[in-house]
Motif scaffolding. Structure first.
Motif, PDB file in Angstrom:
ATOM      1  N   ASP A 241       0.746  -1.136   0.095  1.00 12.29           N
ATOM      2  CA  ASP A 241       0.078  -0.121   0.244  1.00 12.29           C
ATOM      3  C   ASP A 241       0.815   1.193   0.032  1.00 12.29           C
ATOM      4  OD1 ASP A 241      -1.489   2.307   0.681  1.00 12.29           O
ATOM      5  OD2 ASP A 241      -2.814   0.925   1.754  1.00 12.29           O
TER       6      ASP A 241
ATOM      7  N   SER B 104       0.079   4.301   0.195  1.00 13.79           N
ATOM      8  CA  SER B 104      -0.723   5.854   0.566  1.00 13.79           C
ATOM      9  C   SER B 104       0.460   6.817   0.948  1.00 13.79           C
ATOM     10  CB  SER B 104      -1.433   5.146   1.559  1.00 13.79           C
ATOM     11  OG  SER B 104      -2.692   4.561   1.274  1.00 13.79           O
TER      12      SER B 104
ATOM     13  N   ARG C  36       1.309   8.999  -2.268  1.00 14.46           N
ATOM     14  CA  ARG C  36       0.334   9.416  -3.531  1.00 14.46           C
ATOM     15  C   ARG C  36      -0.033  10.593  -2.914  1.00 14.46           C
ATOM     16  NH1 ARG C  36      -5.194   5.762  -2.243  1.00 14.46           N
ATOM     17  NH2 ARG C  36      -5.799   6.827  -4.425  1.00 14.46           N
TER      18      ARG C  36
ATOM     19  N   CYS D  90      -5.044  12.008  -5.770  1.00  8.84           N
ATOM     20  CA  CYS D  90      -5.009  10.939  -6.550  1.00  8.84           C
ATOM     21  C   CYS D  90      -6.398  10.273  -6.548  1.00  8.84           C
ATOM     22  CB  CYS D  90      -4.048   9.862  -5.923  1.00  8.84           C
ATOM     23  SG  CYS D  90      -4.143   8.146  -6.894  1.00  8.84           S
TER      24      CYS D  90
ATOM     25  N   HIS E 261      -7.495   2.474  -4.933  1.00  4.95           N
ATOM     26  CA  HIS E 261      -6.824   2.000  -3.676  1.00  4.95           C
ATOM     27  C   HIS E 261      -5.436   2.377  -4.178  1.00  4.95           C
ATOM     28  CE1 HIS E 261      -5.303  -1.449  -6.160  1.00  4.95           C
ATOM     29  NE2 HIS E 261      -6.357  -1.430  -6.870  1.00  4.95           N
ATOM     30  N   ALA E 262      -4.665   1.997  -3.019  1.00  6.13           N
ATOM     31  CA  ALA E 262      -3.115   2.495  -3.113  1.00  6.13           C
ATOM     32  C   ALA E 262      -2.199   1.231  -3.273  1.00  6.13           C
ATOM     33  CB  ALA E 262      -2.810   3.365  -2.045  1.00  6.13           C
TER      34      ALA E 262
ATOM     35  N   LEU F 225       1.865   4.818   5.915  1.00  7.49           N
ATOM     36  CA  LEU F 225       0.538   5.073   5.110  1.00  7.49           C
ATOM     37  C   LEU F 225       0.469   6.438   5.216  1.00  7.49           C
ATOM     38  CD1 LEU F 225      -1.766   1.770   5.801  1.00  7.49           C
ATOM     39  CD2 LEU F 225       0.314   2.132   4.180  1.00  7.49           C
ATOM     40  N   ASP F 226       1.136   7.342   5.782  1.00  7.39           N
ATOM     41  CA  ASP F 226       1.023   8.730   6.081  1.00  7.39           C
ATOM     42  C   ASP F 226       1.570   9.724   5.128  1.00  7.39           C
ATOM     43  OD1 ASP F 226       0.163  11.300   7.042  1.00  7.39           O
ATOM     44  OD2 ASP F 226       0.707  10.695   8.947  1.00  7.39           O
ATOM     45  N   ARG F 227       1.048  10.333   4.219  1.00  4.66           N
ATOM     46  CA  ARG F 227       1.623  11.288   3.045  1.00  4.66           C
ATOM     47  C   ARG F 227       2.195  12.429   3.943  1.00  4.66           C
ATOM     48  NH1 ARG F 227       4.763  12.999   0.820  1.00  4.66           N
ATOM     49  NH2 ARG F 227       4.830  14.441  -0.953  1.00  4.66           N
TER      50      ARG F 227
END
Length: 260
Positions: A156, A158, A161, A165, A169-170, A227-229
């Motif tokens: 994933d 995420s 991204r 986007c 899903h990532a 998973l934290d941009r």
């Protein structure tokens, strides 16, 4: 009849690949608009194209692949030369291949490959500056390469991204990523089954922090897991990014540069 084209372009003067819903002002053209206008002139009827992967404003392509359907008969040389003669200097048709009806430029691709070029020296570039990102601080390419290997595999993405986007899903399968130094250039190449919006530029932006010694190599794996941009590195500029092209099964009979 379904036709596949290999398209090369300098994205610096375009608002990305995708056709605009409304015509833009002069100087606000997209690559798809320019290509379809030229193809439609050669065909003497409207031609609509589908590409392997949309590119953002300022991003270049070595071999974007598109397909279109037409009842108009032109030999491949006619499509290549006729269309290129109607295109702006920043776009060129490299090859044309008639393909089977089940070929799809986007959905038939099994992989896509990008290259990101960083000029790593104390002085900004004067030559080829539209194809490079400049980084004046020394970069440790070996550390960047080692850290990047945590991204290989299906994950994933995420953390890499953009908030804009639109993918449902990532999860992506990143098949290969390399970082090498060639004299003053640090080159990042990435291959995956597909990419998220800004995914390559966000990965490069984080790897630059590792290369400058501002983050440890293990930080890339932590970003991926988190998973934290918002805690990842900044988005790298578009100028250094080039779409090398997609890859397709050999049965479609396309040139070797886009065959898996």
């Amino acid at each position: 009849m379904r036709i596949a084209l290999g398209v090369e372009y300098d994205g610096g003067g375009f608002l990305g690949w995708q056709r605009l819903s409304k015509p833009g002002e002069p100087g606000e053209e997209t690559v798809q608009q320019a290509l379809e206008t030229a193809l439609s002139f050669v065909a003497n009827t409207q031609v609509d194209t589908i590409c392997a992967g949309r590119t953002d404003a300022g991003v270049h392509a070595v071999c974007q692949v598109v397909h279109f359907d037409t009842d108009v008969h032109r030999d491949p040389r006619g499509w290549v030369l006729g269309t290129t003669s109607r295109l702006p200097p920043a776009i060129s048709i490299r090859w044309c291949v008639p393909v089977a009806d089940d070929f799809h430029a986007r959905f038939s691709a099994v992989a896509r490959r990008y290259r990101y070029r960083i000029l790593n020296r104390a002085v900004r570039p004067a030559l080829a500056r539209q194809y490079l990102t400049w980084e004046r601080l020394p970069l440790d390419a070996d550390a960047m390469h080692a850290a990047a290997q945590a991204l290989v595999g299906e994950h994933d993405f995420s953390a890499f991204r953009t908030v804009h986007c639109q993918a449902p899903h990532a999860r992506r399968d990143l098949q290969e990523i390399t970082v090498v130094r060639r004299e003053d250039e640090v080159i990042v190449e990435v291959q995956a089954n597909a990419f998220l919006h800004h995914m390559v530029r966000n990965i490069v932006g984080s790897l630059l922090l590792v290369g400058r010694g501002e983050r440890p190599g293990a930080w890339i794996a932590e970003l991926l897991a988190g998973l934290d941009r918002t805690v990842a590195g900044p988005t790298a500029p578009p100028t250094g990014l080039g779409f090398l092209g997609p890859r397709y099964p050999a049965r479609f009979g396309l040139p070797s540069e886009v065959t898996a």
